[in-house]
Structure formats: C-alpha cells, structure tokens
Write an enzyme that holds these catalytic residues in place. Structure first.
Site, PDB file in Angstrom:
ATOM      1  N   THR A  19     -14.140  -2.388 -16.852  1.00  0.00           N
ATOM      2  CA  THR A  19     -12.824  -2.474 -17.501  1.00  0.00           C
ATOM      3  C   THR A  19     -12.762  -1.508 -18.686  1.00  0.00           C
ATOM      4  OG1 THR A  19     -12.544  -4.761 -16.813  1.00  0.00           O
ATOM      5  CG2 THR A  19     -11.259  -4.040 -18.721  1.00  0.00           C
TER       6      THR A  19
ATOM      7  N   TYR B 252      -4.328  -7.456  -7.385  1.00  0.00           N
ATOM      8  CA  TYR B 252      -2.856  -7.303  -7.468  1.00  0.00           C
ATOM      9  C   TYR B 252      -2.149  -8.609  -7.140  1.00  0.00           C
ATOM     10  CZ  TYR B 252       1.940  -5.844  -6.893  1.00  0.00           C
ATOM     11  OH  TYR B 252       3.310  -5.764  -7.011  1.00  0.00           O
TER      12      TYR B 252
ATOM     13  N   TYR C 177     -17.545 -10.125 -10.758  1.00  0.00           N
ATOM     14  CA  TYR C 177     -17.004  -9.804 -12.079  1.00  0.00           C
ATOM     15  C   TYR C 177     -15.843 -10.761 -12.372  1.00  0.00           C
ATOM     16  CZ  TYR C 177     -15.233  -6.726 -15.847  1.00  0.00           C
ATOM     17  OH  TYR C 177     -14.798  -6.193 -17.031  1.00  0.00           O
TER      18      TYR C 177
ATOM     19  N   LYS D   4     -21.080 -11.229 -13.838  1.00  0.00           N
ATOM     20  CA  LYS D   4     -20.749 -10.948 -15.230  1.00  0.00           C
ATOM     21  C   LYS D   4     -19.630 -11.900 -15.602  1.00  0.00           C
ATOM     22  CE  LYS D   4     -18.927  -7.741 -18.596  1.00  0.00           C
ATOM     23  NZ  LYS D   4     -18.094  -6.608 -18.962  1.00  0.00           N
TER      24      LYS D   4
END
Lengths: 316, 316
Positions: free
Chosen positions: A52, A115, A145, A175
């Site tokens: 990110t 999305y 993630y 994560k």
C-alpha cells in the site's frame, strides 16, 4: 532448480513496503528505487515491494514486473523479497504472482480483490484458490494482506481456516494491518501455532506480536527508520525492549499525524537533499509547505536522522 | 481521420454495462460476449462495456483490449461504444483510454482511482488531468463515473466544476450511480446546461432524469430488460410514461433483491438454456438454487422474457 517450501527457511523479521520513487513525469525512478532497496537491505529490512505504501495500486502490472526484474538484475537477494501481488483482477494477480514465484521470491503479499464490496468468504476463497491453482508452483508462499480500512475487503478467521486446510503449503502467513490488536492476538493464538506466520502491520505492535509468538512486522516506517525497528526485533527479549518500543512509537507518531506516504517521501527528500523524492503519483499528493515544516520540526525533536542518506539521492 | 468532438454527435439514450460471460475456466467467453453485444445494439441499447456490472475490475487491461478489439472486428459500431477505462493505476487508465479513443469509441466511462481512500479533490483532479494530457487526443470524451458506495471514492461537484473549466472538450458528462436523486438533480441543474451530459445510473430514475434535461441512463438491467427501458426513453414525453416507469421498476426490483450481477447472468442462463452464462469470476459467485428459484418465479410473475434469447446461447 525448484526447491519446495518445506526445505526453505521462512521469512521473518522486519519488512517494509518499499516506497516507489517517481520522476517528475510520474514514471518510476528506477535508480532511486534500486538505491533505496539496497539501503533497506543494508539496514536489515526485507523488501515488501508493491505494498500500500509503495503506491503499488497506482502502478500497472507491467511496471511492477519491470521494477522487480530491475532489482534482480541489481543483485538484490530474493531471500528477503516479498512483493505485493494482489490486484482487483484475478488475471493480474496470477500474472504478477507467477512472475514473483518464478523469480524465486521468498513470499508474496496478497491483497484480496478489492473493487467489489460485501463479497462472500466463498468468493474470496475461490479467488485465492484460483491463483494458487493457476500458479501451480510448490515455491508459492502467500502472505494474506488484511487491511480492511483501505481495501474495504477483509480476511476473516473463517477464511484463513479454510485456506489453511485446503492449501497448507501455499498459505504461509498474514500481514495484519487492521490496527486492531485483538484481531492480531486472535490470529497469533489460533493460527501461529500451525506455522501460519503473523506479521504485525506496523512496528507499533512489534513487541506485542513477538511476545505472542509472531514472525515480525511489515511496516511503512521501515522505509525511514529501519535501524531502530530492526534493533527491537533483534533485542526484544532484553530488558530495554519496552523503552525501544516507546522510542519507535514516538517517531512513528510524527509520520502518522500526516498523510503517511507523502510524509515519508518528504522526509527522504529532506534527508537526501533530493527534492524529486517527494513526488507521488496521483491520486496521492505531496505535503504542502506547512506540513513539511511541521514534519522536519517534529522529526528533529525526535533526534531523527537517516544514516548514509546521501546514498539514496537520485537520479543517477 | 480524426474528427474533433465538436463535430461528432454526443451519445444519448440507454446504455448498459455489458455483462461479461465467462467460460468454465474463467476466461472471457468471446463468442457469447459478441452475441450479447449484437443483441443489445439490436434492442437499441448502447454498450458501456467494462462497467461495474461487467465485472470489469476482475479483468486485466489486456483482456479488456482484446474484448474491445473483438467487437470492432465483429463490426459493432463505435458510435454506441462507451467502454469503462478507469482503473486504480494511472498507467492502466491511460493505456485503456488511449486504446478506446484510437478505436473511435463515442466516449469512455471513467472511474476515479479507487484503492486509496480519503484522497483529495486535488489528487483526483491530477489523476483525470494526467490521463487527458497523456491521451492528448481531441476525440477523447470522458464520462465521469460516480459510484461511491462501491468505489468509495466519489466525484464531488467541486471536482466536476474544476475539470470542466480546465478541459471543457474532454469532460463530456457523468454517470451518477450514487442512488441519491438529490445528487443527480444538482448535477442536472448545475452542469447539464453547460452541455455536461448527466446519465442516470439506473433506469429507476430515467424518467426524472429526462424531465430534468438529462441524456439518458447507463443501467445494469439494460442487459436483460432492454426493450422496455429503451421504450421509456423514446416515449418519455407521452402520457403513459409514468406507467412505463413503474413497470420498469417492478422488473428491476426482482433483480435488485438478489446479488444483481449473478441474478442477471442467471436470468440469461435460464432464458437461453445455456447454463454457462451463469458463471462469474471470483470474488463474485453465482446464485444458489434457492435464489435461482426465487428469481425465475418472480420474473415469471412480472411477465419477463428476453426476446430472441436463443441468439445469445453459446459457446460457438
């Protein structure tokens, strides 16, 4: 030669979603990127390129492939490479994951498709399963993630359980960037004992994560404050660990008060005397003058400095 | 030959985000896609291929380029083509937009970059401006795509105003899928008089939009109920317009009660006797048996049928 996961050590320690430097024309600045990766590995930080904080979702798959290839050509070791490969489109995720695995990367960090909102765990299971089946490589190691405040699509405990059961070799860990310690704690308790490695999503909970048996952290501020974060990872069982954690939190706090990606880039631009480092790709924007002033004042108050910062200046 | 926008008629009427049929291996079913596009244009519906309901964000840029090229090769007119080209990554948006404009498409529908949340209007302005400057083609006509409940990144009135001022030729209009009539009304009042064409994001507000001076609608259910929607567009000034609107709403309500993309695909699978039409790409999933049953029962109660549905069956 293909070496199966069972005979390769799993990545542990401190990783950072590597900032992506841009040229004034908004193309990635390849020389700055390579230098930054070299500097990070020199500080003991692993490379979660395309996270990110890398503005990875503002880069095309082709741009990411090229950046990864450039690191390999520059001799960066794949043992400490954990590229982000999760995209909206199944086919994009497959393409980039396949490329990273074929290159020998230690693992991949994978966002769920983000999305469509309110999707079912069945749909997310099929997404990950489709990627694993398509990549079909025993070296594939996926770190899920979980960053629901950004992706708006999270990874539930039920989904982890189902994925681990179906793909115990490929599903390597997570994560957790939710910022919700109780969530990290549950993962540490439920899944870490099965060898599912939990990485804290920030160094703010690095000590707690290590005390809970976790594998380390993957943290944005690793880009700018790597040494002290790595030092806590290395000395977490010593008596000064809590003091180290507090010092890390103070520095992190300075960055967190501001738009964080812009603030980290501004800090590097300042430390390196290379103003181009402050460039972001839209839709993100650089700090304004007031924010820059606040940043440098606050960082100076923390005694912040990046060792050997001159080695990061670009473009050549 | 390049013809500037000022001398080409602007698209108006009913458009549909064209459903993307998939093969059992999750690759796009090209023959079904072409047949569906032919059927839609035969019903008077324009082709907003690559919209939200097209599962476009589950497709790579390469897959989208190929699908668009296939339509052109099949002789589909570019006058009624308005592909969705907005992606997370600036470079993806530029690539697909450039391709669509070079192909001569009447317009493009453009999502803002949607991974990063809470971004500023300055950042969004720079995104659209970077695309317009990079494409650098007088034929570019952008329809902004406002669907904040999915993208989580909306298009504000201030952003529209700034874009229209900077790029009056390229910024052609908007699809407002917010579901918030007061928002559509404001756009109709503030921007439609300047030639900024407002398309309703669903036929549920088609009549109100036309009465407010708008250009038409871009609606998911155009995929399955095109004839009656187009009939309202053509006869909106006649005395039976409100009755037509009510009938449209009843049919739409059946689809809206269920996950809509899956429900529309299930309806086509049912009407065409082609079960493969029900396939979705993860993270979306098909209806379960109970939902399918509910759908067909409810659609039969509405007197729903797709004319000439056999022409849509695949795969050949």
């Amino acid at each position: 030669m293909t070496i199966a996961n069972s005979s390769r050590p799993k990545p542990r320690g401190v990783f950072s979603p590597v900032l992506t430097p841009f040229n004034p024309d908004l193309s990635p600045s390849v020389p700055r990127f390579v230098k930054h990766c070299r500097w990070l590995t020199g500080q003991g930080v692993g490379l979660s390129i395309f996270g990110t904080n890398s503005e990875a979702n503002s880069l095309s798959v082709g741009e990411k492939r090229t950046l990864l290839d450039t690191l390999l050509e520059a001799g960066i070791s794949t043992d400490r490479l954990m590229p982000g490969t999760g995209a909206c489109a199944l086919t994009d995720t497959i393409e980039l994951t396949r490329h990273a695995v074929a290159a020998g990367c230690a693992g991949v960090l994978m966002l769920p498709p983000f999305y469509y909102k309110g999707v079912s765990d069945e749909g997310l299971f099929r997404s990950f399963a489709s990627v694993i089946d398509a990549v079909a490589d025993p070296r594939l190691r996926i770190y899920l993630y979980h960053i629901p405040q950004v992706s708006q699509v999270g990874i539930s405990m039920g989904l982890i359980e189902r994925l681990l059961k179906a793909y115990p070799e490929a599903i390597a860990g997570i994560k957790d960037s939710s910022g919700d310690w109780s969530n990290t704690e549950t993962m540490l308790r439920e899944f870490q004992p099965q060898g599912f490695d939990v990485f804290a999503g920030s160094e703010a909970i690095l000590l707690s994560t290590l005390r809970g048996g976790g594998a380390g952290c993957i943290t944005a501020t690793g880009n700018v404050n790597p040494g002290p974060i790595v030092a806590l990872y290395e000395h977490w069982q010593e008596s000064d660990a809590d003091a180290r954690q507090q010092a890390l939190n103070a520095t992190r706090g300075v960055f967190q008060k501001l738009p964080m990606i812009a603030a980290m880039k501004a800090a590097i631009a300042w430390q390196t005397n290379d103003p181009a480092w402050a460039t972001l790709r839209p839709p993100l924007v650089e700090l304004d003058a007031t924010q820059c002033q606040q940043l440098t004042t606050d960082l100076q108050a923390c005694g912040f400095s990046m060792p050997d910062a001159a080695s990061l200046a670009g473009p050549a």
